[in-house]
Design a protein around this motif. Structure first.
Motif, PDB file in Angstrom:
ATOM      1  N   LYS A 107     -47.528  37.346  16.936  1.00  0.00           N
ATOM      2  CA  LYS A 107     -48.406  36.703  17.919  1.00  0.00           C
ATOM      3  C   LYS A 107     -49.573  37.636  18.264  1.00  0.00           C
ATOM      4  O   LYS A 107     -50.729  37.213  18.326  1.00  0.00           O
ATOM      5  N   LYS A 110     -51.927  37.777  15.360  1.00  0.00           N
ATOM      6  CA  LYS A 110     -52.718  36.548  15.264  1.00  0.00           C
ATOM      7  C   LYS A 110     -53.884  36.606  16.246  1.00  0.00           C
ATOM      8  O   LYS A 110     -55.019  36.278  15.903  1.00  0.00           O
ATOM      9  N   TYR A 111     -53.620  37.027  17.482  1.00  0.00           N
ATOM     10  CA  TYR A 111     -54.694  37.170  18.457  1.00  0.00           C
ATOM     11  C   TYR A 111     -55.742  38.192  17.973  1.00  0.00           C
ATOM     12  O   TYR A 111     -56.944  37.983  18.114  1.00  0.00           O
ATOM     13  N   ASP A 114     -58.038  36.759  15.394  1.00  0.00           N
ATOM     14  CA  ASP A 114     -59.040  35.874  15.992  1.00  0.00           C
ATOM     15  C   ASP A 114     -60.246  36.665  16.503  1.00  0.00           C
ATOM     16  O   ASP A 114     -61.370  36.199  16.445  1.00  0.00           O
ATOM     17  N   LYS A 126     -61.494  39.259  26.060  1.00  0.00           N
ATOM     18  CA  LYS A 126     -60.691  38.037  25.887  1.00  0.00           C
ATOM     19  C   LYS A 126     -59.347  38.376  25.239  1.00  0.00           C
ATOM     20  O   LYS A 126     -58.317  37.816  25.605  1.00  0.00           O
ATOM     21  N   PHE A 127     -59.380  39.285  24.268  1.00  0.00           N
ATOM     22  CA  PHE A 127     -58.147  39.721  23.611  1.00  0.00           C
ATOM     23  C   PHE A 127     -57.212  40.356  24.635  1.00  0.00           C
ATOM     24  O   PHE A 127     -56.010  40.051  24.689  1.00  0.00           O
ATOM     25  N   ARG A 130     -55.686  37.649  26.787  1.00  0.00           N
ATOM     26  CA  ARG A 130     -54.590  36.943  26.112  1.00  0.00           C
ATOM     27  C   ARG A 130     -53.330  37.791  26.114  1.00  0.00           C
ATOM     28  O   ARG A 130     -52.224  37.279  26.329  1.00  0.00           O
ATOM     29  N   GLU A 134     -49.645  37.008  27.744  1.00  0.00           N
ATOM     30  CA  GLU A 134     -48.393  37.131  26.980  1.00  0.00           C
ATOM     31  C   GLU A 134     -47.438  38.104  27.667  1.00  0.00           C
ATOM     32  O   GLU A 134     -46.232  37.873  27.686  1.00  0.00           O
TER      33      GLU A 134
END
Length: 155
Positions: A107, A110-111, A114, A126-127, A130, A134
Motif C-alpha cells: 500500500k 502504491k502511494y 502515485d 499529499k503523500f 495519505r 493509513e
C-alpha cells in the motif's frame, strides 16, 4: 548690438600669420568663431563626460542590485533545499511509522508510485497526508474521526 570688450593678446608670429591667412572675412570674426567653437567643444566634452559618469553610476547601481537579487535567490534556494531535506526526513519517518504499525508495504509503495512521477512539494505533502491517514487507520481510529481531522485542516 552686442556689448563688446577689447581684448589684447600676444601671440607668436607664426600663429598670427596662420590666423591672417585663414580668416575668411576679418581676423576678429575668425578669432571669435574659433573661440566660440572651442567653448562649444569644451562644453560638449564636459557634457559627454557627465553623461558617461551618469551611465557608469547607473550601471554600478544595477550591478549592485543584481548582486543583491542573486544573494536573495541563493538564500531562497538554500531554504528550499533545507525544506526538501526536512520533508524527505518526514516522509521516511511516516513510512517507518506506518510499517511499524502494520500498514502493508504494498500500500505504501502504491502511494509512493502515485507521487514519484512528480517531485514537487505539494505531492510530497499529499503523500505524507495519505500515510498519516493509513497510520490513523492502523491505530484503529474511526473513519469519521479521520474525516473530521481532514475537514478541520481544510477550513
Amino acid at each position: 548690438m552686442l556689448n563688446r570688450k577689447k581684448l589684447n593678446v600676444r601671440i607668436a608670429p607664426d600663429l598670427y600669420r596662420h590666423l591672417k591667412e585663414n580668416a575668411p572675412t576679418t581676423m576678429t570674426d575668425y578669432v571669435e568663431t574659433l573661440l566660440m567653437n572651442g567653448l562649444m567643444s569644451d562644453i560638449s566634452d564636459i557634457y559627454k563626460d557627465a553623461q558617461d559618469r551618469y551611465e557608469n553610476l547607473i550601471a554600478l547601481a544595477r550591478n549592485d542590485e543584481l548582486k543583491s537579487k542573486e544573494a536573495e535567490i541563493a538564500d531562497l534556494k538554500l531554504k528550499i533545499k533545507n525544506s526538501n531535506s526536512y520533508l524527505e526526513t518526514e516522509v521516511n519517518l511516516m513510512v517507518n511509522m506506518c510499517i511499524s504499525e502494520g500498514v502493508p508495504r504494498e500500500k505504501i509503495e502504491k502511494y509512493a508510485q502515485d507521487f514519484d512521477e512528480e517531485d514537487e512539494l505539494a505531492t510530497k505533502l499529499k503523500f505524507i497526508n495519505r500515510l498519516t491517514v493509513e497510520l490513523a487507520r492502523a491505530r484503529d481510529y474511526e473513519g469519521d474521526t479521520i474525516r473530521g481531522w481532514v475537514q478541520k485542516i481544510k477550513k
